[in-house]
Design a protein around this motif. Structure first.
Motif, PDB file in Angstrom:
ATOM      1  N   LEU A   1     -34.483  -4.778  -7.021  1.00 41.51           N
ATOM      2  CA  LEU A   1     -33.421  -5.142  -7.959  1.00 41.51           C
ATOM      3  C   LEU A   1     -32.208  -5.600  -7.164  1.00 41.51           C
ATOM      4  O   LEU A   1     -31.698  -4.831  -6.334  1.00 41.51           O
TER       5      LEU A   1
ATOM      6  N   GLN B   1     -28.480  -8.280  -7.217  1.00 40.92           N
ATOM      7  CA  GLN B   1     -27.509  -8.987  -8.050  1.00 40.92           C
ATOM      8  C   GLN B   1     -27.603 -10.498  -7.798  1.00 40.92           C
ATOM      9  O   GLN B   1     -28.009 -10.942  -6.707  1.00 40.92           O
ATOM     10  N   ALA B   2     -27.236 -11.242  -8.789  1.00 37.44           N
ATOM     11  CA  ALA B   2     -27.221 -12.691  -8.644  1.00 37.44           C
ATOM     12  C   ALA B   2     -26.342 -13.087  -7.461  1.00 37.44           C
ATOM     13  O   ALA B   2     -25.294 -12.486  -7.226  1.00 37.44           O
TER      14      ALA B   2
ATOM     15  N   LYS C   1     -30.890 -16.116  -8.683  1.00 41.43           N
ATOM     16  CA  LYS C   1     -30.419 -16.297 -10.048  1.00 41.43           C
ATOM     17  C   LYS C   1     -31.239 -15.407 -10.980  1.00 41.43           C
ATOM     18  O   LYS C   1     -32.381 -15.071 -10.666  1.00 41.43           O
ATOM     19  N   PRO C   2     -30.686 -15.062 -12.131  1.00 34.60           N
ATOM     20  CA  PRO C   2     -31.483 -14.250 -13.071  1.00 34.60           C
ATOM     21  C   PRO C   2     -32.827 -14.891 -13.415  1.00 34.60           C
ATOM     22  O   PRO C   2     -33.820 -14.180 -13.620  1.00 34.60           O
ATOM     23  N   GLU C   3     -32.879 -16.202 -13.427  1.00 35.32           N
ATOM     24  CA  GLU C   3     -34.145 -16.877 -13.750  1.00 35.32           C
ATOM     25  C   GLU C   3     -35.170 -16.796 -12.627  1.00 35.32           C
ATOM     26  O   GLU C   3     -36.307 -17.226 -12.795  1.00 35.32           O
TER      27      GLU C   3
ATOM     28  N   THR D   1     -36.094 -13.921 -11.642  1.00 39.05           N
ATOM     29  CA  THR D   1     -36.774 -12.670 -11.955  1.00 39.05           C
ATOM     30  C   THR D   1     -38.234 -12.925 -12.282  1.00 39.05           C
ATOM     31  O   THR D   1     -38.563 -13.708 -13.168  1.00 39.05           O
TER      32      THR D   1
ATOM     33  N   THR E   1     -36.227  -8.484  -9.430  1.00 38.11           N
ATOM     34  CA  THR E   1     -35.398  -8.480 -10.633  1.00 38.11           C
ATOM     35  C   THR E   1     -33.970  -8.833 -10.218  1.00 38.11           C
ATOM     36  O   THR E   1     -33.397  -8.172  -9.355  1.00 38.11           O
ATOM     37  N   VAL E   2     -33.434  -9.873 -10.826  1.00 34.75           N
ATOM     38  CA  VAL E   2     -32.095 -10.336 -10.485  1.00 34.75           C
ATOM     39  C   VAL E   2     -31.178 -10.086 -11.673  1.00 34.75           C
ATOM     40  O   VAL E   2     -31.402 -10.611 -12.760  1.00 34.75           O
ATOM     41  N   SER E   3     -30.166  -9.286 -11.443  1.00 36.36           N
ATOM     42  CA  SER E   3     -29.212  -8.985 -12.515  1.00 36.36           C
ATOM     43  C   SER E   3     -28.014  -9.924 -12.441  1.00 36.36           C
ATOM     44  O   SER E   3     -27.594 -10.336 -11.362  1.00 36.36           O
ATOM     45  N   SER E   4     -27.472 -10.234 -13.599  1.00 36.28           N
ATOM     46  CA  SER E   4     -26.325 -11.165 -13.647  1.00 36.28           C
ATOM     47  C   SER E   4     -24.997 -10.447 -13.504  1.00 36.28           C
ATOM     48  O   SER E   4     -24.934  -9.230 -13.536  1.00 36.28           O
TER      49      SER E   4
END
Length: 126
Positions: A10, A12-13, A86-88, A90, A123-126
């Motif tokens: 996990l 962050q963006a 980026k979140p995309e 993920t 998993t990329v969180s925004s």
């Protein structure tokens, strides 16, 4: 050959990750290696591929400029460096190995690969 992917997590963006894929066996240098990813609810898609000696690489347009694939044949390992996440991005990231000799191919199709690893979740969180 058996493939073991690792390095997901996990994040962050904007951050970076380096995924690794360790292969068993003595013939790693004969394989074309690729990375694919599968986001929730979507089909598995090509990310990058690298030829036998690492001299030729190919990237999906969606990640070009942010991703680098590399390999260390002495360590039977292929890597995927992903920057500016980026979140995309993920997805579950899979490494794959191919012994197929398809002249001129970018090795961007699922059916071009003979072996698959179990995947590592990014998993990329925004």
């Amino acid at each position: 050959v058996q493939l073991q992917a690792s390095g997901g997590g996990l994040v962050q963006a904007g951050c970076s990750l380096r995924l690794s894929c360790a292969a068993s066996g003595r013939t790693f240098s004969r394989y074309v290696m690729g990375w694919f990813r599968q986001a929730p609810g979507k089909e598995r898609e090509f990310v990058a591929s690298i030829m036998w000696n690492g001299g030729i690489t190919h990237y999906a347009d969606s990640v070009k400029g942010r991703v680098t694939i590399s390999r260390n044949n002495a360590k039977n390992t292929v890597y995927l460096q992903v920057n500016s996440l980026k979140p995309e991005d993920t997805a579950v990231y899979y490494c794959a190995a191919s012994l197929q000799d398809t002249s001129g191919s970018f090795y961007s199709k699922l059916h071009e690969y003979d072996y698959w690893g179990q995947g590592t979740l990014v998993t990329v969180s925004s």
